[in-house]
Design a protein around this motif. Structure first.
Motif, short mmCIF file in Angstrom:
data_model
loop_
_atom_site.label_atom_id
_atom_site.label_comp_id
_atom_site.label_asym_id
_atom_site.label_seq_id
_atom_site.Cartn_x
_atom_site.Cartn_y
_atom_site.Cartn_z
N GLN A 1 16.38 18.39 -26.19
CA GLN A 1 17.41 17.46 -26.65
C GLN A 1 18.81 18.01 -26.43
O GLN A 1 19.73 17.28 -26.08
CB GLN A 1 17.19 17.13 -28.13
CG GLN A 1 15.94 16.31 -28.40
CD GLN A 1 15.68 16.13 -29.89
OE1 GLN A 1 16.10 16.96 -30.70
NE2 GLN A 1 14.98 15.06 -30.25
N ILE A 2 18.98 19.32 -26.62
CA ILE A 2 20.28 19.94 -26.38
C ILE A 2 20.66 19.82 -24.91
O ILE A 2 21.80 19.54 -24.54
CB ILE A 2 20.26 21.41 -26.81
CG1 ILE A 2 20.13 21.51 -28.33
CG2 ILE A 2 21.52 22.14 -26.35
CD1 ILE A 2 19.98 22.93 -28.84
N ALA A 3 19.65 20.01 -24.02
CA ALA A 3 19.92 19.92 -22.58
C ALA A 3 20.29 18.50 -22.17
O ALA A 3 21.23 18.29 -21.38
CB ALA A 3 18.71 20.41 -21.80
N LEU A 4 19.56 17.52 -22.70
CA LEU A 4 19.76 16.14 -22.27
C LEU A 4 20.97 15.49 -22.91
O LEU A 4 21.67 14.70 -22.26
CB LEU A 4 18.50 15.31 -22.57
CG LEU A 4 17.22 15.70 -21.82
CD1 LEU A 4 16.07 14.84 -22.26
CD2 LEU A 4 17.42 15.59 -20.32
N ARG A 5 21.23 15.80 -24.18
CA ARG A 5 22.27 15.09 -24.92
C ARG A 5 23.58 15.85 -25.03
O ARG A 5 24.60 15.26 -25.39
CB ARG A 5 21.75 14.75 -26.32
CG ARG A 5 20.53 13.84 -26.30
CD ARG A 5 20.09 13.49 -27.71
NE ARG A 5 18.89 12.65 -27.72
CZ ARG A 5 18.30 12.20 -28.81
NH1 ARG A 5 18.81 12.52 -30.01
NH2 ARG A 5 17.21 11.44 -28.73
N ILE A 6 23.56 17.16 -24.75
CA ILE A 6 24.78 17.95 -24.90
C ILE A 6 25.18 18.59 -23.57
O ILE A 6 26.29 18.39 -23.08
CB ILE A 6 24.61 19.03 -25.98
CG1 ILE A 6 24.37 18.38 -27.34
CG2 ILE A 6 25.85 19.92 -26.04
CD1 ILE A 6 24.15 19.37 -28.46
N LYS A 7 24.27 19.35 -22.99
CA LYS A 7 24.63 20.13 -21.80
C LYS A 7 24.95 19.24 -20.61
O LYS A 7 25.99 19.42 -19.94
CB LYS A 7 23.51 21.10 -21.45
CG LYS A 7 23.34 22.23 -22.46
CD LYS A 7 22.31 23.24 -21.99
CE LYS A 7 22.21 24.41 -22.96
NZ LYS A 7 21.23 25.43 -22.49
N ILE A 8 24.06 18.30 -20.31
CA ILE A 8 24.30 17.45 -19.14
C ILE A 8 25.57 16.61 -19.29
O ILE A 8 26.38 16.54 -18.35
CB ILE A 8 23.06 16.58 -18.86
CG1 ILE A 8 21.88 17.46 -18.45
CG2 ILE A 8 23.36 15.54 -17.78
CD1 ILE A 8 20.61 16.70 -18.15
N PRO A 9 25.81 15.94 -20.44
CA PRO A 9 27.10 15.22 -20.56
C PRO A 9 28.31 16.14 -20.47
O PRO A 9 29.36 15.74 -19.95
CB PRO A 9 27.00 14.57 -21.94
CG PRO A 9 25.53 14.42 -22.19
CD PRO A 9 24.92 15.64 -21.57
N MET A 10 28.19 17.38 -20.95
CA MET A 10 29.34 18.29 -20.91
C MET A 10 29.67 18.74 -19.50
O MET A 10 30.83 19.06 -19.20
CB MET A 10 29.06 19.51 -21.79
CG MET A 10 28.97 19.20 -23.28
SD MET A 10 30.55 18.77 -24.02
CE MET A 10 31.31 20.37 -24.16
N VAL A 11 28.68 18.78 -18.60
CA VAL A 11 28.92 19.23 -17.22
C VAL A 11 29.02 18.05 -16.27
O VAL A 11 28.93 18.22 -15.05
CB VAL A 11 27.81 20.20 -16.75
CG1 VAL A 11 27.78 21.44 -17.62
CG2 VAL A 11 26.45 19.51 -16.74
N ALA A 12 29.23 16.84 -16.80
CA ALA A 12 29.35 15.66 -15.94
C ALA A 12 30.47 15.80 -14.91
O ALA A 12 30.27 15.42 -13.74
CB ALA A 12 29.56 14.42 -16.80
N PRO A 13 31.66 16.34 -15.24
CA PRO A 13 32.68 16.52 -14.19
C PRO A 13 32.21 17.43 -13.06
O PRO A 13 32.53 17.19 -11.90
CB PRO A 13 33.85 17.14 -14.95
CG PRO A 13 33.67 16.68 -16.36
CD PRO A 13 32.20 16.66 -16.58
N SER A 14 31.45 18.47 -13.38
CA SER A 14 30.92 19.35 -12.33
C SER A 14 29.89 18.63 -11.46
O SER A 14 29.83 18.84 -10.25
CB SER A 14 30.29 20.60 -12.95
OG SER A 14 31.26 21.34 -13.66
#
Length: 324
Positions: free
Chosen positions: A227-240
């Motif tokens: 859940q951390i990967a899908l809901r936090i990490k991926i949205p946080m690295v969307a610009p990358s």
């Protein structure tokens, strides 16, 4: 106080002081332009002028008089948009663009998907030997594209590839990866193998910049690693992800070295397999520099429009999410 001649001390120095201050201010204002001058000169000489010259050539053509023999029998004349009209109606250029489109539909999602997966794995606390793993994934990117294409090309050949030897020993079918539809997979594999490491480093760097307090708060709320990967990490690295997708589109539209290197190994790769291969053939083999220039300008404009359109779409989506 006055000097022996009756003039105040420092009165004669005031104009020189003002001139010195003015000179210092002028140097301070011109300093940024002086620092930019070398880069500007290089940009004009090796980027702007070649583009301008290519556009100039694309608007001209060679007119042949008589048999084309003798002085003045071949001369350049103004062609206007004639070369562009011929390029847009060229079936070889259109078919090459369609092949690159199919190639990109395989390369871009697979490469970015693997890059994101590897970045998330390296960012996990349970992964060991992270520096070595990161270097191992990135190392193929450091290999030149021609060398990588030659390496994989010989691995694809049934007569010299150890993979075919193993398949033959096990009695398994031996597909020809350099013929027909599998050729797309063979070329895509080379691009994915070489480009995944670079994109992984970009995404992984963005992940490392996320504050650890965000993950700690999610854990306290009972979030699982998935859940951390899908809901936090991926949205946080969307610009990358947007940046890597942008680079991948440009690299896909400009594919040249991989099919050109594999061409001597198979008859399935023609001299016009990709648009840039056709530009190279027309310019340096058939001698149609003017037509090749028009095709190159069209490819550059298509790359610019696709890239700009994607960035515009991504920026609008980001603004909408920020407004919510």
């Amino acid at each position: 106080m006055t000097s022996a001649h009756g003039t105040p001390y420092g009165a004669g120095k005031a104009p020189y002081v003002l001139a010195s201050r003015t000179a210092r201010r002028g140097r301070a204002r011109s300093a940024p332009y002086l620092f930019l001058l070398p880069a500007t000169v290089l940009f004009v000489l090796f980027f702007a002028l070649p583009i301008g010259y290519a556009v100039w050539l694309s608007l001209r053509k060679v007119k042949v008089s008589g048999l084309g023999l003798g002085a003045g029998a071949r001369r350049e004349v103004w062609a206007g948009l004639e070369n562009y009209t011929a390029a847009f109606t060229d079936d070889e250029l259109l078919n090459g663009a369609l092949r690159v489109l199919g190639y990109g539909c395989i390369v871009v999602p697979v490469m970015l998907g693997l890059a994101l997966l590897f970045a998330l794995m390296l960012d996990s606390e349970k992964v060991r030997l992270t520096p070595f793993t990161r270097l191992a994934i990135f190392l193929p990117y450091a290999i030149p594209g021609v060398v990588a294409a030659l390496l994989w090309g010989f691995l694809y050949l049934p007569d010299v590839s150890p993979f075919y030897f193993v398949l033959d020993a096990l009695g398994l079918p031996q597909p020809d990866l350099l013929d027909g539809g599998p050729l797309y997979l063979a070329l895509s594999n080379i691009a994915v193998w070489g480009g995944t490491g670079f994109n992984m480093i970009v995404i992984y760097t963005a992940l490392r910049a996320v504050p650890g307090e965000v993950y700690e708060a999610a854990k306290l709320d009972g979030a699982t690693p998935l859940q951390i990967a899908l809901r936090i990490k991926i949205p946080m690295v969307a610009p990358s992800l947007v940046l890597t997708f942008f680079f991948s589109i440009i690299a896909t539209l400009q594919v040249f070295s991989e099919p050109t290197t594999l061409k001597p190994l198979t008859n399935s790769v023609s001299t016009t397999w990709s648009p840039l291969m056709k530009v190279y053939r027309d310019a340096f083999r058939t001698g149609d520099v003017h037509g090749a220039s028009a095709q190159a300008v069209i490819i550059a404009l298509a790359t610019l429009l696709l890239s700009f359109g994607f960035l515009r779409f991504a920026n609008r989506r980001t603004e909408r999410e920020a407004a919510r």
